[in-house]
Design an enzyme around this catalytic site. Sequence first.
Site, mmCIF file in Angstrom:
data_model
loop_
_atom_site.group_PDB
_atom_site.id
_atom_site.type_symbol
_atom_site.label_atom_id
_atom_site.label_comp_id
_atom_site.label_asym_id
_atom_site.label_seq_id
_atom_site.Cartn_x
_atom_site.Cartn_y
_atom_site.Cartn_z
ATOM 1 C CB ALA A 29 -0.894 -0.070 1.367
ATOM 2 C CB VAL A 30 3.204 2.553 -2.547
ATOM 3 C CG1 VAL A 30 4.205 1.438 -2.469
ATOM 4 C CG2 VAL A 30 1.998 2.593 -3.883
ATOM 5 N N GLY A 31 0.513 4.429 -1.046
ATOM 6 C CA GLY A 31 -0.139 5.714 -1.271
ATOM 7 C C GLY A 31 -0.755 6.057 -2.836
ATOM 8 N NE ARG A 32 -5.846 5.768 -3.010
ATOM 9 C CZ ARG A 32 -6.910 6.039 -2.741
ATOM 10 N NH1 ARG A 32 -7.750 6.280 -3.606
ATOM 11 N NH2 ARG A 32 -7.160 6.260 -1.354
ATOM 12 C CG ASP A 72 -9.957 8.998 -5.168
ATOM 13 O OD1 ASP A 72 -10.808 9.471 -4.280
ATOM 14 O OD2 ASP A 72 -9.562 8.235 -5.573
ATOM 15 C CB ALA A 80 -15.905 4.364 -2.839
ATOM 16 C CG HIS A 204 -28.692 -9.173 24.794
ATOM 17 N ND1 HIS A 204 -27.093 -9.218 25.132
ATOM 18 C CD2 HIS A 204 -28.862 -10.407 25.350
ATOM 19 C CE1 HIS A 204 -26.899 -10.218 25.832
ATOM 20 N NE2 HIS A 204 -27.839 -11.087 25.856
HETATM 21 C C1 LIG Z 1 -6.452 -0.524 -4.267
HETATM 22 C C2 LIG Z 1 -7.650 0.340 -3.743
HETATM 23 C C3 LIG Z 1 -8.523 -0.087 -2.706
HETATM 24 C C4 LIG Z 1 -9.495 0.751 -2.442
HETATM 25 N N1 LIG Z 1 -10.534 0.308 -1.484
HETATM 26 C C5 LIG Z 1 -11.424 1.028 -0.974
HETATM 27 C C6 LIG Z 1 -12.439 0.752 0.097
HETATM 28 O O1 LIG Z 1 -12.416 -0.042 0.454
HETATM 29 N N2 LIG Z 1 -13.434 1.716 0.248
HETATM 30 C C7 LIG Z 1 -13.456 2.981 -0.377
HETATM 31 O O2 LIG Z 1 -14.396 3.798 -0.058
HETATM 32 N N3 LIG Z 1 -12.590 3.635 -1.184
HETATM 33 C C8 LIG Z 1 -11.426 2.629 -1.639
HETATM 34 N N4 LIG Z 1 -10.670 2.967 -2.552
HETATM 35 C C9 LIG Z 1 -10.620 4.289 -2.907
HETATM 36 C C10 LIG Z 1 -11.861 4.500 -4.256
HETATM 37 O O3 LIG Z 1 -11.536 3.437 -5.000
HETATM 38 C C11 LIG Z 1 -11.796 5.869 -4.687
HETATM 39 O O4 LIG Z 1 -12.099 6.806 -3.471
HETATM 40 C C12 LIG Z 1 -13.045 6.219 -5.601
HETATM 41 O O5 LIG Z 1 -12.830 5.477 -6.784
HETATM 42 C C13 LIG Z 1 -13.049 7.553 -6.133
HETATM 43 O O6 LIG Z 1 -13.769 7.834 -6.900
HETATM 44 P P1 LIG Z 1 -13.886 8.687 -8.072
HETATM 45 O O7 LIG Z 1 -14.924 8.893 -9.068
HETATM 46 O O8 LIG Z 1 -13.290 9.908 -7.741
HETATM 47 O O9 LIG Z 1 -12.368 8.288 -8.969
HETATM 48 P P2 LIG Z 1 -12.318 6.944 -9.959
HETATM 49 O O10 LIG Z 1 -13.130 5.840 -9.417
HETATM 50 O O11 LIG Z 1 -10.746 6.695 -9.935
HETATM 51 O O12 LIG Z 1 -12.873 7.261 -11.092
HETATM 52 C C14 LIG Z 1 -12.174 8.100 -11.965
HETATM 53 C C15 LIG Z 1 -12.411 7.615 -13.411
HETATM 54 O O13 LIG Z 1 -11.860 8.656 -14.436
HETATM 55 C C16 LIG Z 1 -11.120 8.012 -15.357
HETATM 56 N N5 LIG Z 1 -10.218 9.008 -16.064
HETATM 57 C C17 LIG Z 1 -8.996 9.255 -15.487
HETATM 58 N N6 LIG Z 1 -8.383 10.306 -16.361
HETATM 59 C C18 LIG Z 1 -9.533 10.463 -17.411
HETATM 60 C C19 LIG Z 1 -9.258 11.185 -18.470
HETATM 61 N N7 LIG Z 1 -8.099 11.929 -18.712
HETATM 62 N N8 LIG Z 1 -10.178 11.123 -19.433
HETATM 63 C C20 LIG Z 1 -11.364 10.454 -18.980
HETATM 64 N N9 LIG Z 1 -11.392 9.710 -18.032
HETATM 65 C C21 LIG Z 1 -10.550 9.677 -16.973
HETATM 66 C C22 LIG Z 1 -10.668 6.857 -14.778
HETATM 67 O O14 LIG Z 1 -10.284 5.681 -15.816
HETATM 68 C C23 LIG Z 1 -11.782 6.374 -14.103
HETATM 69 O O15 LIG Z 1 -12.495 5.496 -14.396
HETATM 70 C C24 LIG Z 1 -9.843 2.114 -3.097
HETATM 71 C C25 LIG Z 1 -8.602 2.517 -3.823
HETATM 72 C C26 LIG Z 1 -7.627 1.826 -4.280
HETATM 73 C C27 LIG Z 1 -6.751 2.091 -5.374
#
Ligand SMILES: Cc1cc2nc3c(=O)[nH]c(=O)nc-3n(C[C@H](O)[C@H](O)[C@H](O)COP(=O)(O)OP(=O)(O)OC[C@H]3O[C@@H](n4cnc5c(N)ncnc54)[C@H](O)[C@@H]3O)c2cc1C
Length: 220
Positions: A29-32, A72, A80, A204
């Site tokens: 889990a290297v962070g994002r 994000d 999510a 309970h």
């Molecule tokens: C390994 C992992 C495990 C996780 N587990 C959990 C969990 O258990 N519970 C939880 O709540 N959250 C979890 N998360 C975090 C969660 O996945 C994100 O917070 C959530 O998906 C954010 O939603 P989003 O719509 O902001 O981004 P995303 O779901 O990343 O959607 C962004 C979309 O935009 C698309 N995109 C990117 N750039 C472009 C571009 N230039 N043009 C068009 N489309 C583009 C991408 O392909 C993607 O489909 C996890 C994340 C990871 C990586």
Amino acid sequence: MTAVRETGDAVEADLEGRGSERFDRVLIAVGRRAATEGLGLEHTKARMDGRGFIAVDERCRTADSHLYAVGDVTGEPMLAHRATRQGKVAAEAIVGRPVAYDNVAVPAVVFTDPEVAWCGLTEAQAAHEGRAVKVAKFQWAASGRAATLGRSDGLTKLLADPESGRVLGVGITGPGAGELIAEGALAIEAALLAEDLALTIHTHPTLSESLMEAAESLFR
Ligand SMILES: Cc1cc2nc3c(=O)[nH]c(=O)nc-3n(C[C@H](O)[C@H](O)[C@H](O)COP(=O)(O)OP(=O)(O)OC[C@H]3O[C@@H](n4cnc5c(N)ncnc54)[C@H](O)[C@@H]3O)c2cc1C
């Protein structure tokens, strides 16, 4: 960890100062970080914060009034359910409804065994901010339901304001902690008092009683 190798049905990892150890699985889990480059945002009035995330107001609107951003790309917490809530706020804001992303509790869960879940203020944060809190801990060893599950190793922790008794934070570890934390999130979001949890009848025998028990212990 300095190196990792697959060895048959195991994974061997080199650990600094500890030599090599074998594991069934290794989770990295290297962070994002923000991936906001290449979106063409430089052609808009949207502003970024210092870490590459898109700055938004409480209605999820960027500095460019026609552009909204959720999830994000807007920074922490990158979860999510937070993204979903922001999406609803943005959609309602766009159609002119009086909404705001003003949530105070975003629950987080580590889906390990045992699960670890928390929301609101943590003890570490309170200490860091020099904030006085009342802390109640209920060990699941005293939970009938945990005993029947053979999982008495859990813990439910409640942080409350010492003056008002308002619930400020909840931390839970144990099986199902990710489900149980919803009550904590509701308590914080609705500005409930620990007394409200203590006086609410919980079924309970369930693990949810641990929240009631922790709250009750604040009054003993
Ligand atoms: C390994 C992992 C495990 C996780 N587990 C959990 C969990 O258990 N519970 C939880 O709540 N959250 C979890 N998360 C975090 C969660 O996945 C994100 O917070 C959530 O998906 C954010 O939603 P989003 O719509 O902001 O981004 P995303 O779901 O990343 O959607 C962004 C979309 O935009 C698309 N995109 C990117 N750039 C472009 C571009 N230039 N043009 C068009 N489309 C583009 C991408 O392909 C993607 O489909 C996890 C994340 C990871 C990586």
